[in-house]
Design an enzyme around this catalytic site. Structure first.
Site, PDB file in Angstrom:
ATOM      1  N   ARG A  50     -22.374  -4.665   5.819  1.00 43.01           N
ATOM      2  CA  ARG A  50     -20.996  -4.944   5.436  1.00 43.01           C
ATOM      3  C   ARG A  50     -20.136  -3.727   5.770  1.00 43.01           C
ATOM      4  O   ARG A  50     -20.344  -2.638   5.244  1.00 43.01           O
ATOM      5  CB  ARG A  50     -20.897  -5.275   3.942  1.00 43.01           C
ATOM      6  CG  ARG A  50     -21.584  -6.590   3.554  1.00 43.01           C
ATOM      7  CD  ARG A  50     -20.838  -7.779   4.156  1.00 43.01           C
ATOM      8  NE  ARG A  50     -21.471  -9.054   3.845  1.00 43.01           N
ATOM      9  CZ  ARG A  50     -22.264  -9.722   4.688  1.00 43.01           C
ATOM     10  NH1 ARG A  50     -22.527  -9.202   5.885  1.00 43.01           N
ATOM     11  NH2 ARG A  50     -22.776 -10.874   4.348  1.00 43.01           N
ATOM     12  N   ARG A  77       5.948   0.159   8.691  1.00 38.29           N
ATOM     13  CA  ARG A  77       4.487   0.131   8.604  1.00 38.29           C
ATOM     14  C   ARG A  77       3.938  -0.123  10.004  1.00 38.29           C
ATOM     15  O   ARG A  77       4.036  -1.231  10.533  1.00 38.29           O
ATOM     16  CB  ARG A  77       4.034  -0.959   7.625  1.00 38.29           C
ATOM     17  CG  ARG A  77       4.448  -0.717   6.189  1.00 38.29           C
ATOM     18  CD  ARG A  77       3.872   0.574   5.642  1.00 38.29           C
ATOM     19  NE  ARG A  77       4.161   0.760   4.211  1.00 38.29           N
ATOM     20  CZ  ARG A  77       3.777   1.813   3.511  1.00 38.29           C
ATOM     21  NH1 ARG A  77       3.108   2.791   4.092  1.00 38.29           N
ATOM     22  NH2 ARG A  77       4.081   1.914   2.232  1.00 38.29           N
ATOM     23  N   ALA A  89       5.765   2.951  -4.218  1.00 39.71           N
ATOM     24  CA  ALA A  89       4.302   2.927  -4.343  1.00 39.71           C
ATOM     25  C   ALA A  89       3.727   4.171  -3.696  1.00 39.71           C
ATOM     26  O   ALA A  89       4.405   4.855  -2.923  1.00 39.71           O
ATOM     27  CB  ALA A  89       3.723   1.676  -3.678  1.00 39.71           C
ATOM     28  N   GLU A 106       5.959   8.551  -8.029  1.00 36.97           N
ATOM     29  CA  GLU A 106       6.361   7.815  -6.832  1.00 36.97           C
ATOM     30  C   GLU A 106       7.754   7.212  -6.985  1.00 36.97           C
ATOM     31  O   GLU A 106       8.542   7.196  -6.026  1.00 36.97           O
ATOM     32  CB  GLU A 106       5.334   6.720  -6.514  1.00 36.97           C
ATOM     33  CG  GLU A 106       3.964   7.227  -6.120  1.00 36.97           C
ATOM     34  CD  GLU A 106       3.974   7.996  -4.790  1.00 36.97           C
ATOM     35  OE1 GLU A 106       4.953   7.858  -4.015  1.00 36.97           O
ATOM     36  OE2 GLU A 106       3.015   8.742  -4.541  1.00 36.97           O
ATOM     37  N   GLU A 110      10.282   8.461  -4.175  1.00 37.13           N
ATOM     38  CA  GLU A 110      10.687   7.499  -3.149  1.00 37.13           C
ATOM     39  C   GLU A 110      12.050   6.884  -3.416  1.00 37.13           C
ATOM     40  O   GLU A 110      12.744   6.496  -2.472  1.00 37.13           O
ATOM     41  CB  GLU A 110       9.644   6.389  -3.018  1.00 37.13           C
ATOM     42  CG  GLU A 110       8.315   6.875  -2.482  1.00 37.13           C
ATOM     43  CD  GLU A 110       7.416   5.753  -2.020  1.00 37.13           C
ATOM     44  OE1 GLU A 110       6.489   6.033  -1.246  1.00 37.13           O
ATOM     45  OE2 GLU A 110       7.637   4.592  -2.423  1.00 37.13           O
ATOM     46  N   PRO A 128     -10.179  -7.396  -0.485  1.00 40.02           N
ATOM     47  CA  PRO A 128     -11.532  -7.042  -0.925  1.00 40.02           C
ATOM     48  C   PRO A 128     -12.641  -7.388   0.052  1.00 40.02           C
ATOM     49  O   PRO A 128     -13.768  -6.935  -0.120  1.00 40.02           O
ATOM     50  CB  PRO A 128     -11.694  -7.818  -2.237  1.00 40.02           C
ATOM     51  CG  PRO A 128     -10.721  -8.952  -2.135  1.00 40.02           C
ATOM     52  CD  PRO A 128      -9.563  -8.415  -1.352  1.00 40.02           C
ATOM     53  N   GLY A 129     -12.339  -8.160   1.086  1.00 39.76           N
ATOM     54  CA  GLY A 129     -13.357  -8.443   2.091  1.00 39.76           C
ATOM     55  C   GLY A 129     -13.550  -7.310   3.084  1.00 39.76           C
ATOM     56  O   GLY A 129     -14.552  -7.294   3.805  1.00 39.76           O
ATOM     57  N   GLU A 133      -9.684  -0.785  -1.728  1.00 37.61           N
ATOM     58  CA  GLU A 133      -8.453  -0.315  -2.364  1.00 37.61           C
ATOM     59  C   GLU A 133      -8.082  -1.160  -3.582  1.00 37.61           C
ATOM     60  O   GLU A 133      -8.067  -2.385  -3.518  1.00 37.61           O
ATOM     61  CB  GLU A 133      -7.284  -0.343  -1.381  1.00 37.61           C
ATOM     62  CG  GLU A 133      -5.989   0.161  -2.000  1.00 37.61           C
ATOM     63  CD  GLU A 133      -4.785   0.005  -1.086  1.00 37.61           C
ATOM     64  OE1 GLU A 133      -3.770   0.684  -1.326  1.00 37.61           O
ATOM     65  OE2 GLU A 133      -4.855  -0.791  -0.126  1.00 37.61           O
ATOM     66  N   GLU A 159       9.176   7.977   5.556  1.00 36.37           N
ATOM     67  CA  GLU A 159       9.989   7.990   4.347  1.00 36.37           C
ATOM     68  C   GLU A 159      11.350   8.656   4.542  1.00 36.37           C
ATOM     69  O   GLU A 159      12.173   8.650   3.637  1.00 36.37           O
ATOM     70  CB  GLU A 159       9.228   8.703   3.225  1.00 36.37           C
ATOM     71  CG  GLU A 159       7.940   8.002   2.823  1.00 36.37           C
ATOM     72  CD  GLU A 159       7.201   8.747   1.735  1.00 36.37           C
ATOM     73  OE1 GLU A 159       7.545   9.919   1.482  1.00 36.37           O
ATOM     74  OE2 GLU A 159       6.272   8.162   1.137  1.00 36.37           O
TER      75      GLU A 159
END
Length: 212
Positions: A50, A77, A89, A106, A110, A128-129, A133, A159
């Site tokens: 995995r 992003r 975040a 944060e 930010e 989750p696969g 995180e 930022e």
């Protein structure tokens, strides 16, 4: 039948369980993340590899003002090749820092705001696969701007040019459902805050609620 159905519903809760790992190989280790392959024992005794990304965890903040508006920031992003509207975040990269303290930091860095009232809103596993995180998203209320002389944080890179807007919560929900907001913590936080507002946020966990 109804009693049986209720029993099944009550059993629906994520559970911590770690299957046996018999080998691990780390392919890459960067400033924030690393890439790893675990050989995991499957049911029946067979093994399977995995691949996943190791991440230190993050926090997000749904900041609501006294007009029931949510604070959003826009950030580039690169993996998505998009400018995304997001919650304030950040990565949990300060050893020993409590998640709510990280969230407050944060929000200040930010967006330039602080809040007097904090609650735990929702916990999410982003993907989750393929990644471990975890993000704890907080609800922050009684929000006020930080005087400019009280915020020495210097923004750089993505930022450096990050606009801040206040959007009515109901309008933010509509933007989620019309495909205008895609960032996963923003989607989860906006929808969770909208649902939680139905009882005046009385059902929320305290800001220092234990992490499952």
């Amino acid at each position: 039948m109804m009693a049986e159905h209720m029993d099944e519903v009550e059993q629906v809760a994520d559970a911590a369980e770690s299957w046996e790992v018999v080998a691990t190989k780390e392919w890459f280790s960067g400033r924030v993340i690393s890439l790893r392959t675990d050989t995991v024992v499957m049911p029946g005794g067979v093994t399977a590899d995995r691949d996943y990304v190791v991440h230190p965890g993050s926090v997000g903040v749904v900041a609501l003002d006294d007009r029931n508006r949510v604070l959003l920031i826009r950030q580039y992003r690169h993996p998505a090749r998009r400018l995304l509207w997001e919650l304030p975040a950040g990565i949990r990269d300060v050893p020993g820092e409590h998640p709510v303290d990280c969230a407050a930091r944060e929000l200040a860095e930010e967006a330039g705001y602080r809040a007097r009232t904090w609650h735990t809103l929702v916990d999410i596993l982003t993907s989750p696969g393929m990644c471990d995180e975890r993000i704890r998203i907080f609800l922050a209320r009684d929000v006020e701007p930080i005087p400019e002389e009280g915020n020495s944080f210097v923004r750089e890179h993505e930022e450096a040019d990050m606009p801040v807007v206040w959007v009515p919560l109901e309008e933010a929900v509509r933007k989620v459902f019309t495909g205008k907001i895609h960032n996963s913590p923003a989607v989860a936080g906006i929808l969770a805050a909208y649902v939680a507002s139905a009882d005046g946020f009385k059902g929320l966990r305290p800001a220092d609620a234990p992490e499952a």
